[in-house]
Structure formats: C-alpha cells, structure tokens
Design a protein around this motif. Structure first.
Motif, PDB file in Angstrom:
ATOM      1  N   PRO A 111       0.848  -1.203   0.000  1.00  0.00           N
ATOM      2  CA  PRO A 111       0.000   0.000   0.000  1.00  0.00           C
ATOM      3  C   PRO A 111       0.876   1.243   0.000  1.00  0.00           C
ATOM      4  O   PRO A 111       1.935   1.279   0.639  1.00  0.00           O
ATOM      5  N   ALA A 112       0.461   2.256  -0.753  1.00  0.00           N
ATOM      6  CA  ALA A 112       1.162   3.539  -0.765  1.00  0.00           C
ATOM      7  C   ALA A 112       0.169   4.631  -0.401  1.00  0.00           C
ATOM      8  O   ALA A 112      -0.927   4.356   0.092  1.00  0.00           O
ATOM      9  N   ILE A 121      -0.994   1.641  -4.986  1.00  0.00           N
ATOM     10  CA  ILE A 121      -0.205   0.456  -4.649  1.00  0.00           C
ATOM     11  C   ILE A 121       1.137   0.515  -5.367  1.00  0.00           C
ATOM     12  O   ILE A 121       1.284   1.178  -6.398  1.00  0.00           O
ATOM     13  N   VAL A 122       2.106  -0.174  -4.797  1.00  0.00           N
ATOM     14  CA  VAL A 122       3.424  -0.354  -5.409  1.00  0.00           C
ATOM     15  C   VAL A 122       3.641  -1.846  -5.584  1.00  0.00           C
ATOM     16  O   VAL A 122       3.557  -2.614  -4.619  1.00  0.00           O
ATOM     17  N   ALA A 123       3.896  -2.259  -6.816  1.00  0.00           N
ATOM     18  CA  ALA A 123       4.104  -3.671  -7.135  1.00  0.00           C
ATOM     19  C   ALA A 123       5.578  -3.914  -7.440  1.00  0.00           C
ATOM     20  O   ALA A 123       6.270  -3.049  -7.987  1.00  0.00           O
ATOM     21  N   GLY A 124       6.046  -5.117  -7.086  1.00  0.00           N
ATOM     22  CA  GLY A 124       7.455  -5.409  -7.337  1.00  0.00           C
ATOM     23  C   GLY A 124       7.791  -6.877  -7.212  1.00  0.00           C
ATOM     24  O   GLY A 124       6.919  -7.735  -7.012  1.00  0.00           O
ATOM     25  N   TRP A 125       9.080  -7.147  -7.349  1.00  0.00           N
ATOM     26  CA  TRP A 125       9.647  -8.485  -7.159  1.00  0.00           C
ATOM     27  C   TRP A 125      10.727  -8.401  -6.088  1.00  0.00           C
ATOM     28  O   TRP A 125      11.380  -7.371  -5.913  1.00  0.00           O
ATOM     29  N   MET A 126      10.925  -9.505  -5.394  1.00  0.00           N
ATOM     30  CA  MET A 126      11.945  -9.581  -4.356  1.00  0.00           C
ATOM     31  C   MET A 126      12.718 -10.879  -4.483  1.00  0.00           C
ATOM     32  O   MET A 126      12.130 -11.950  -4.643  1.00  0.00           O
ATOM     33  N   VAL A 127      14.031 -10.774  -4.413  1.00  0.00           N
ATOM     34  CA  VAL A 127      14.921 -11.932  -4.412  1.00  0.00           C
ATOM     35  C   VAL A 127      15.597 -11.977  -3.050  1.00  0.00           C
ATOM     36  O   VAL A 127      16.231 -10.998  -2.635  1.00  0.00           O
ATOM     37  N   GLY A 165       9.074  12.542 -10.172  1.00  0.00           N
ATOM     38  CA  GLY A 165       9.797  12.366  -8.929  1.00  0.00           C
ATOM     39  C   GLY A 165       8.998  12.578  -7.655  1.00  0.00           C
ATOM     40  O   GLY A 165       9.437  12.134  -6.596  1.00  0.00           O
ATOM     41  N   ILE A 166       7.827  13.223  -7.725  1.00  0.00           N
ATOM     42  CA  ILE A 166       7.099  13.531  -6.494  1.00  0.00           C
ATOM     43  C   ILE A 166       6.252  12.333  -6.048  1.00  0.00           C
ATOM     44  O   ILE A 166       6.504  11.746  -4.986  1.00  0.00           O
ATOM     45  N   THR A 167       5.249  11.968  -6.835  1.00  0.00           N
ATOM     46  CA  THR A 167       4.479  10.767  -6.501  1.00  0.00           C
ATOM     47  C   THR A 167       5.385   9.540  -6.496  1.00  0.00           C
ATOM     48  O   THR A 167       5.244   8.651  -5.647  1.00  0.00           O
ATOM     49  N   GLU A 168       6.326   9.495  -7.425  1.00  0.00           N
ATOM     50  CA  GLU A 168       7.246   8.354  -7.488  1.00  0.00           C
ATOM     51  C   GLU A 168       8.065   8.230  -6.204  1.00  0.00           C
ATOM     52  O   GLU A 168       8.338   7.121  -5.742  1.00  0.00           O
ATOM     53  N   SER A 169       8.415   9.363  -5.602  1.00  0.00           N
ATOM     54  CA  SER A 169       9.193   9.312  -4.362  1.00  0.00           C
ATOM     55  C   SER A 169       8.385   8.686  -3.221  1.00  0.00           C
ATOM     56  O   SER A 169       8.950   8.052  -2.323  1.00  0.00           O
ATOM     57  N   GLU A 170       7.047   8.854  -3.258  1.00  0.00           N
ATOM     58  CA  GLU A 170       6.215   8.214  -2.230  1.00  0.00           C
ATOM     59  C   GLU A 170       6.287   6.697  -2.358  1.00  0.00           C
ATOM     60  O   GLU A 170       6.304   5.972  -1.353  1.00  0.00           O
TER      61      GLU A 170
END
Length: 293
Positions: free
Chosen positions: A53-54, A59-65, A120-125
């Motif tokens: 959640p952001a 939402i922020v989606a990603g992958w984790m190794v 850079g603004i919303t992306e920084s969140e």
C-alpha cells in the motif's frame, strides 16, 4: 491590409495554433501514466512478487529476491516509461553475488498505480513505501539503491531518513527545466527549445506540483550517504556538464563515473563487465565493509 500582410497573418496564426496544439499534446504525453501488466518473475531471477500500500490508496508492485542473510539488500529503480523489467540484468548479477534484491514499478508505471507521471514527487512516495518495507522485511541489513534517471530523481526527492548505506545515481536530471529543454531539442531540434517554458508551465496545473519541487540537484545536499554518480559521455538527455554539476552538489564520500561513448541508454547493457566490476566494488565497500564478495 495588403494581400501580403493578410497571408503573413494567416501563416502566423497557423503557427501559433500548431504551437498550442503541440504544447498541449506534449504536456498530456509527458504526464500520462504507462500502466500495464508486468507478468510473473522470470525463472532465472528466482523472485517472488509483492504488492505494497502507498499513499492515497495507490499500490506499489514489485519483485523480491532473497539473498544470503547479512549480505545486504539492493533496491533497483527504473527510468521513465519503463518498469521493473528494465532492471532485470542488474538484479541477476547482484543476486549472483548473494545480495537480496528488490525491484519495483514506480508509481504510474507498470503495475504501480497513480494518476500521472510526476517526475519524482508521486514516485518518491513509492520509493519511501518500499524502503519502509525493506526495513521491516530485512531487519538489520544494510541497504543499497541503484536509481536510473527518473528512478534516481525519485530516490533523491524522497529524502530518505535514515539514508541508505550506499546509492548509485545513473543519468539523473538536475532540474525538470533542463530535462524538458534537452529532450525537446533532442527530438525536435533547436527550433522547439522556446516551447520549453510553455510546456513546463502546464505541469503545476496538470499535476498540482510546483516546479520548484522538481529539482533533484537542490535536494541532493540533504542526502548523506556514499554516492556513485554515473552517466554517459555523450548523453544528450542529461549532459556530462549537468552530471558534473550534480557531482559538485553532492556530499562526500562520492565517486564520479563518466562512461565514455555512452548516451542515455541502459548503462549496464552498454558495458556489462565494467559495470559489474564498478558496482560490485562500490557495494562491497559500503554494504559489506570491503569484505570479498
């Protein structure tokens, strides 16, 4: 009014109308989100997917190794209009060295939601939400970040506190003014450069963000972490001179790497062996106290 003057007035009106249409269309294109499915992680990466959640219901989606415990974790941040897959090559080589690796789609990209690209603004969140997640998921691990262009600016504008233990900033624009002006001239020629102020003035009312907030070079002195600042010698999106200005604004300890012959490209793909050597040495020093990898 003479016939010639009428013709000149008509031609001038056409050019003005064309300019208004061009500026409006360009402003819409610059801020339009690029949302799309990214799919499952590639088998060779051995990653797991996650969603965070952001702010404002995003939402922020990603992958984790998951790497070796105690080896450190590296967050990878892609450039504008890309998604986490741009960073796959970097993720694979860092995972081979035992690091845990986190790749995300920046807000308004890929599977991470937002209404606009905001440079850079919303992306920084989204970056701050991910750093908080890493702190919870990898307690006690030192954190490194590699940010490319928009990803680099988003990290700097996030003003992370505490700062990561080591940061690589690639091809980062100093200010939104220079970023827009350089791109207009590059894609359309020097004749389009005067349209830059008109284009920039759209951003505050389109995005609700003052232009003064989109200046990574002004936020950079607030970042107290070892830095490696990287760019290509023939990059016309972010010039070598602009990169050197960024380097001058940064705190120590810092390193500068200008890659000869590289433009605004994926620098890992441009020179993979040298890239792996430089980045692995930098992270070994600051995430592992110089211990061999």
């Amino acid at each position: 009014m003479t016939h010639l003057r009428r013709r000149l007035l008509i031609i001038a009106s056409i050019f003005i109308a064309a300019g208004v249409v061009f500026v409006g269309g360009a402003g819409e294109f610059l801020s339009r989100p690029v949302l799309h499915p990214v799919g499952v992680p590639p088998a060779q990466l051995a990653a797991e997917s996650f969603v965070l959640p952001a702010t404002q219901g995003r939402i922020v989606a990603g992958w984790m190794v998951r790497g070796k415990p105690g080896a450190g974790v590296v967050l990878l941040l892609h450039g504008v209009r890309n998604d986490r897959r741009e960073m796959q090559g970097r993720a694979e080589f860092l995972a081979r060295l035992g690091y845990s690796v986190v790749l995300i789609d920046l807000p308004a990209h890929g599977e991470s939601t937002a209404e606009h690209i905001t440079y850079g603004i919303t992306e920084s969140e989204g970056v701050k939400a991910t750093l908080d997640y890493i702190a919870r998921e990898f307690k006690g691990e030192r954190v490194g970040v590699v940010g490319v262009s928009l990803g680099a600016a988003s990290l700097v504008l996030a003003r992370p506190d505490p700062a990561p233990a080591a940061i690589v900033l690639e091809s980062m624009f100093p200010t939104i003014n220079e970023a827009v002006s350089n791109r207009l001239q590059l894609y359309l020629g020097t004749w389009a450069r005067p349209f830059s102020p008109l284009l920039l003035q759209q951003l505050p009312w389109r995005l609700g963000i003052p232009l003064e907030q989109l200046c990574p070079i002004e936020a950079l002195p607030e970042l107290h972490a070892p830095l490696l600042i990287v760019s290509g010698s023939i990059d016309r999106h972010t010039t070598e001179a602009e990169t050197r200005q960024l380097f001058g604004a940064a705190n120590q300890p810092k390193e500068l790497w200008i890659i000869e012959g590289a433009a605004h490209v994926n620098l890992y793909h441009f020179t993979p062996r040298e890239y792996e050597a430089r980045i692995s040495a930098f992270f070994a020093q600051h995430l592992r106290n110089g211990s061999p990898i």
